[in-house]
Design an enzyme around this catalytic site. Structure first.
Site: not given
Ligand code: 7JK
Ligand code: MG
Length: 214
Positions: A169, A144
């Site tokens: 994304d 991010k």
């Molecule tokens: C690591 C992470 C944790 C998230 C979350 O809110 N969570 C709550 C609920 N639990 C279960 C899962 C995790 S969202 C997310 C994430 C998602 C992407 O698509 C990403 N894309 C690219 N680079 C990233 O660093 C990246 C991080």
């Molecule tokens: Mg992502």
């Protein structure tokens, strides 16, 4: 022996998907990550939006920032015509190793160049070292805090032309507020927000499409 989650995802794909069939690779990653272990693939809800934006842009030269396991590389490349070039940048060597094997299993490795390293180092090399003129499509999905500086770096390196699509994304979760503020207010992009859901969860997330005005 599969010590990491990413190796376990690869193992599940090798066992359960059909070699040379990108859709079965996508479906099996989604199956594993929704039933066994959550992981940060763009997923199917946001993936369908990604598919539609790719189809309408019909790109020839594509850059992805953040390969992870190769899910979105497979998703995007399965839609592309022969002869297009897809570059994907991954900082984490273990992720890059898994991604290469998943992309290869899907039968798409000839279209894809997985570039290991930091986007800040690789983006300035695209023109001279990788013979890129301009990029038709950029999928931003790495970290991010890098969304805004890397978008500005793409501009500085003259890699964007009138109509280049930058699709990001996670603009809600984890969120990239400085990127959103920049692309929506700097006057260089036409922006569209696509509300959706965090992969494999009920939490709200969104994609942001920013089309460079040139
Ligand atoms: C690591 C992470 C944790 C998230 C979350 O809110 N969570 C709550 C609920 N639990 C279960 C899962 C995790 S969202 C997310 C994430 C998602 C992407 O698509 C990403 N894309 C690219 N680079 C990233 O660093 C990246 C991080
Ligand atoms: Mg992502």
């Amino acid at each position: 022996l599969c010590q990491t989650k990413e190796q376990r995802i690869l193992d599940f794909v090798l066992k359960n998907a059909v070699r040379g069939d990108p859709q079965s690779v996508i479906d099996n990653i989604d199956k594993y990550c929704s039933q066994r272990e959550w992981s940060m693939n763009v997923g199917n809800e946001k993936g369908i939006i990604l598919d539609n934006v790719v189809k309408e842009s019909n790109p020839s030269t594509i850059l992805e920032l953040g390969t992870y396991c190769g899910y979105s590389a497979v998703r995007i490349c399965r839609l592309l015509k022969p002869g297009v070039r897809f570059f994907t940048v991954e900082f984490n060597p273990a992720y890059a190793a898994v991604a290469k094997q998943i992309i290869e299993f899907a039968g798409l490795i000839d279209k894809v160049q997985v570039l290991e390293g930091s986007t800040g180092d690789i983006i300035p090399q695209l023109k001279k070292k990788y013979e890129v003129d301009t990029l038709d499509f950029v999928f931003v999905d790495h970290w991010k805090d890098k969304y805004k500086p890397d978008t500005q770096l793409l501009e500085k390196c003259n890699l964007l032309r009138k109509g280049s699509v930058v699709l990001a994304d996670n603009v809600i979760v984890p969120g990239a507020p400085d990127f959103l503020e920049y692309v929506r207010n700097c006057g260089k992009y036409d922006c569209t927000n696509f509300p959706s859901f965090l992969e494999y969860m009920d939490e709200k997330d969104a994609l942001e499409k920013a089309v460079f005005r040139g």
